[in-house]
Scaffold this motif. Structure first.
Motif, PDB file in Angstrom:
ATOM      1  N   SER A  32       0.915  -1.266   0.056  1.00 31.06           N
ATOM      2  CA  SER A  32       0.010  -0.055  -0.097  1.00 31.06           C
ATOM      3  C   SER A  32       0.706   1.209  -0.002  1.00 31.06           C
ATOM      4  O   SER A  32       1.630   1.274   0.640  1.00 31.06           O
ATOM      5  CB  SER A  32      -0.906  -0.052   1.364  1.00 31.06           C
ATOM      6  OG  SER A  32      -1.838  -1.065   1.197  1.00 31.06           O
ATOM      7  N   GLY A  33       0.396   2.428  -0.800  1.00 27.50           N
ATOM      8  CA  GLY A  33       1.129   3.694  -0.851  1.00 27.50           C
ATOM      9  C   GLY A  33       2.232   3.626  -2.110  1.00 27.50           C
ATOM     10  O   GLY A  33       2.900   4.724  -2.121  1.00 27.50           O
ATOM     11  N   TRP A  42       9.347   9.303   2.558  1.00 30.70           N
ATOM     12  CA  TRP A  42      10.942   9.005   2.205  1.00 30.70           C
ATOM     13  C   TRP A  42      10.979   9.114   0.702  1.00 30.70           C
ATOM     14  O   TRP A  42      10.554   8.234   0.019  1.00 30.70           O
ATOM     15  CB  TRP A  42      11.274   7.593   2.747  1.00 30.70           C
ATOM     16  CG  TRP A  42      12.544   7.322   2.671  1.00 30.70           C
ATOM     17  CD1 TRP A  42      13.716   8.154   2.972  1.00 30.70           C
ATOM     18  CD2 TRP A  42      13.379   6.195   2.820  1.00 30.70           C
ATOM     19  NE1 TRP A  42      14.969   7.887   2.944  1.00 30.70           N
ATOM     20  CE2 TRP A  42      14.862   6.594   3.168  1.00 30.70           C
ATOM     21  CE3 TRP A  42      12.934   4.838   2.853  1.00 30.70           C
ATOM     22  CZ2 TRP A  42      15.860   5.545   2.948  1.00 30.70           C
ATOM     23  CZ3 TRP A  42      14.003   3.816   2.866  1.00 30.70           C
ATOM     24  CH2 TRP A  42      15.377   4.211   3.024  1.00 30.70           C
ATOM     25  N   PRO A  43      11.696  10.157   0.361  1.00 31.68           N
ATOM     26  CA  PRO A  43      11.623  10.514  -0.995  1.00 31.68           C
ATOM     27  C   PRO A  43      12.595   9.376  -1.902  1.00 31.68           C
ATOM     28  O   PRO A  43      13.314   8.727  -1.094  1.00 31.68           O
ATOM     29  CB  PRO A  43      12.230  11.905  -1.028  1.00 31.68           C
ATOM     30  CG  PRO A  43      13.256  12.008   0.182  1.00 31.68           C
ATOM     31  CD  PRO A  43      12.511  11.255   1.260  1.00 31.68           C
ATOM     32  N   VAL A  44      12.265   9.460  -3.232  1.00 32.02           N
ATOM     33  CA  VAL A  44      13.035   8.475  -3.955  1.00 32.02           C
ATOM     34  C   VAL A  44      14.408   8.838  -4.031  1.00 32.02           C
ATOM     35  O   VAL A  44      14.919  10.027  -4.040  1.00 32.02           O
ATOM     36  CB  VAL A  44      12.339   8.672  -5.483  1.00 32.02           C
ATOM     37  CG1 VAL A  44      13.488   8.171  -6.721  1.00 32.02           C
ATOM     38  CG2 VAL A  44      11.002   8.189  -5.676  1.00 32.02           C
ATOM     39  N   ALA A  45      15.267   7.789  -4.131  1.00 29.94           N
ATOM     40  CA  ALA A  45      16.660   7.903  -4.060  1.00 29.94           C
ATOM     41  C   ALA A  45      17.446   8.303  -5.195  1.00 29.94           C
ATOM     42  O   ALA A  45      16.689   7.639  -6.431  1.00 29.94           O
ATOM     43  CB  ALA A  45      17.305   6.670  -3.518  1.00 29.94           C
ATOM     44  N   SER A  98      10.777   3.784  -9.196  1.00 31.26           N
ATOM     45  CA  SER A  98      10.584   4.065  -7.722  1.00 31.26           C
ATOM     46  C   SER A  98       9.279   5.280  -7.448  1.00 31.26           C
ATOM     47  O   SER A  98       9.220   6.279  -8.308  1.00 31.26           O
ATOM     48  CB  SER A  98      11.738   4.819  -7.006  1.00 31.26           C
ATOM     49  OG  SER A  98      12.880   3.451  -7.023  1.00 31.26           O
ATOM     50  N   THR A  99       8.808   5.095  -6.318  1.00 29.59           N
ATOM     51  CA  THR A  99       7.766   6.133  -5.813  1.00 29.59           C
ATOM     52  C   THR A  99       8.310   6.475  -4.394  1.00 29.59           C
ATOM     53  O   THR A  99       8.883   5.602  -3.857  1.00 29.59           O
ATOM     54  CB  THR A  99       6.309   5.711  -5.919  1.00 29.59           C
ATOM     55  OG1 THR A  99       6.345   4.365  -5.267  1.00 29.59           O
ATOM     56  CG2 THR A  99       5.802   5.625  -7.361  1.00 29.59           C
ATOM     57  N   PRO A 100       7.934   7.514  -3.849  1.00 25.60           N
ATOM     58  CA  PRO A 100       8.163   7.925  -2.423  1.00 25.60           C
ATOM     59  C   PRO A 100       7.736   6.783  -1.532  1.00 25.60           C
ATOM     60  O   PRO A 100       6.253   6.465  -1.693  1.00 25.60           O
ATOM     61  CB  PRO A 100       7.558   9.191  -2.324  1.00 25.60           C
ATOM     62  CG  PRO A 100       7.599   9.795  -3.793  1.00 25.60           C
ATOM     63  CD  PRO A 100       7.373   8.751  -4.709  1.00 25.60           C
ATOM     64  N   HIS A 101       8.121   6.698  -0.498  1.00 27.73           N
ATOM     65  CA  HIS A 101       7.799   5.413   0.363  1.00 27.73           C
ATOM     66  C   HIS A 101       7.046   6.166   1.689  1.00 27.73           C
ATOM     67  O   HIS A 101       7.476   6.980   2.439  1.00 27.73           O
ATOM     68  CB  HIS A 101       8.981   4.810   0.923  1.00 27.73           C
ATOM     69  CG  HIS A 101       8.634   3.548   1.889  1.00 27.73           C
ATOM     70  ND1 HIS A 101       8.695   2.502   1.004  1.00 27.73           N
ATOM     71  CD2 HIS A 101       8.333   3.291   2.751  1.00 27.73           C
ATOM     72  CE1 HIS A 101       8.290   1.386   1.836  1.00 27.73           C
ATOM     73  NE2 HIS A 101       8.075   1.977   3.013  1.00 27.73           N
ATOM     74  N   PRO A 102       5.992   5.441   2.087  1.00 30.26           N
ATOM     75  CA  PRO A 102       5.150   5.941   3.222  1.00 30.26           C
ATOM     76  C   PRO A 102       5.981   6.237   4.421  1.00 30.26           C
ATOM     77  O   PRO A 102       6.451   5.187   4.982  1.00 30.26           O
ATOM     78  CB  PRO A 102       3.894   5.122   3.182  1.00 30.26           C
ATOM     79  CG  PRO A 102       3.778   4.734   1.638  1.00 30.26           C
ATOM     80  CD  PRO A 102       5.071   4.474   1.266  1.00 30.26           C
ATOM     81  N   GLY A 103       6.225   7.359   5.218  1.00 31.16           N
ATOM     82  CA  GLY A 103       6.900   7.225   6.081  1.00 31.16           C
ATOM     83  C   GLY A 103       6.629   6.551   7.455  1.00 31.16           C
ATOM     84  O   GLY A 103       7.442   6.084   8.034  1.00 31.16           O
ATOM     85  N   ALA A 104       5.215   6.397   7.570  1.00 30.87           N
ATOM     86  CA  ALA A 104       4.884   5.831   9.034  1.00 30.87           C
ATOM     87  C   ALA A 104       5.248   4.311   8.927  1.00 30.87           C
ATOM     88  O   ALA A 104       5.286   3.760  10.010  1.00 30.87           O
ATOM     89  CB  ALA A 104       3.290   5.846   8.786  1.00 30.87           C
ATOM     90  N   THR A 105       5.348   3.789   7.799  1.00 30.83           N
ATOM     91  CA  THR A 105       5.795   2.194   7.764  1.00 30.83           C
ATOM     92  C   THR A 105       7.330   2.106   8.004  1.00 30.83           C
ATOM     93  O   THR A 105       7.503   1.033   8.753  1.00 30.83           O
ATOM     94  CB  THR A 105       5.615   1.730   6.489  1.00 30.83           C
ATOM     95  OG1 THR A 105       6.721   2.288   5.358  1.00 30.83           O
ATOM     96  CG2 THR A 105       4.353   1.948   5.541  1.00 30.83           C
TER      97      THR A 105
END
Length: 232
Positions: free
Chosen positions: A37-38, A130-133, A155-162
């Motif tokens: 998800s996300g 978390w932005p794309v590297a 890549s897509t930005p990663h949901p920070g809460a995870t």
């Protein structure tokens, strides 16, 4: 035949396994690459740590999968390791692919050198993600320029809460039948927590002479190792 459930690391989706899937299917196995998800085609779906755990459990239960070999790469070792304990006798083997491993009550960022302080700041500065590297992040990992461009482009930005929410384990991680695949290029030794788990008798260590993204750099070799691990 086993059923591989493949979960790629942070910022990636099911597409990251495209070069591995044909090898596994050609060997007669069921293959279920999963986007959490996300991410990727599921961008916009709110997600925390337990959302990702439930994504994996739901994939197994929705398809009524048995003899599951669950593969968690990088970040996804954390939700996969939790999900492995929740799918019960459906699990044949857990494979941690150059990944983090969950610790009960601890978030993914807990093992970072600063305890995750910089990561949390980056997430806050980027709207909760978390932005794309950049491409430079993937250098010296045995990847071609085209492979790096493919990873960055997908890549897509990663949901920070995870990354900042705590893991919840249903039982000791060392009790799982598990294989840890260590990609040794540039970082040859398992982390201390993995090294301790490897002493417990139920975990096996396999090394790959490549970098952190072997599904791109060595897909055929990775598929063979996964098939061998499934029979362990």
């Amino acid at each position: 035949m086993v059923n591989f459930v493949l979960v790629a690391g942070a910022r990636l989706g099911a597409w990251a396994w495209d070069d591995v899937v044909p090898h596994l299917r050609a060997a007669g196995h069921g293959v279920h690459p999963l986007t959490l998800s996300g991410l990727a085609e599921k961008q916009g779906v709110p997600a925390g740590q337990q959302t990702h755990v439930q994504d994996i459990v739901d994939e197994v239960e929705r398809h009524d999968l048995r003899d599951v070999v669950l593969v968690g790469h990088s970040y996804s070792g954390v939700p996969s390791g939790q999900a492995a304990g929740r799918i019960g006798d459906r699990l044949a083997r857990m494979v941690f692919l150059d990944s983090s491993v969950p610790a009960d009550g601890e978030p993914f960022v807990a093992t970072w050198p600063d305890g995750g302080t910089a990561m949390r700041a980056t997430i806050a500065e980027n709207g909760g993600f978390w932005p794309v590297a950049p491409a430079t992040h993937f250098e010296d990992h045995g990847l071609t320029d085209d492979q790096i461009a493919r990873i960055v482009g997908g890549s897509t930005p990663h949901p920070g809460a995870t990354l900042t929410e705590a893991a919840v384990l249903d039982g000791p991680l060392g009790d799982l039948p598990a294989t840890y695949i260590k990609c040794t290029l540039g970082d040859p030794e398992p982390s201390d927590d993995v090294a301790e788990l490897l002493t417990g008798g139920r975990w096996r260590l396999i090394e790959m002479d490549t970098g952190h993204w072997p599904m791109f750099s060595r897909p055929g070799e990775l598929a063979r190792i996964l098939i061998d691990a499934a029979g362990a």
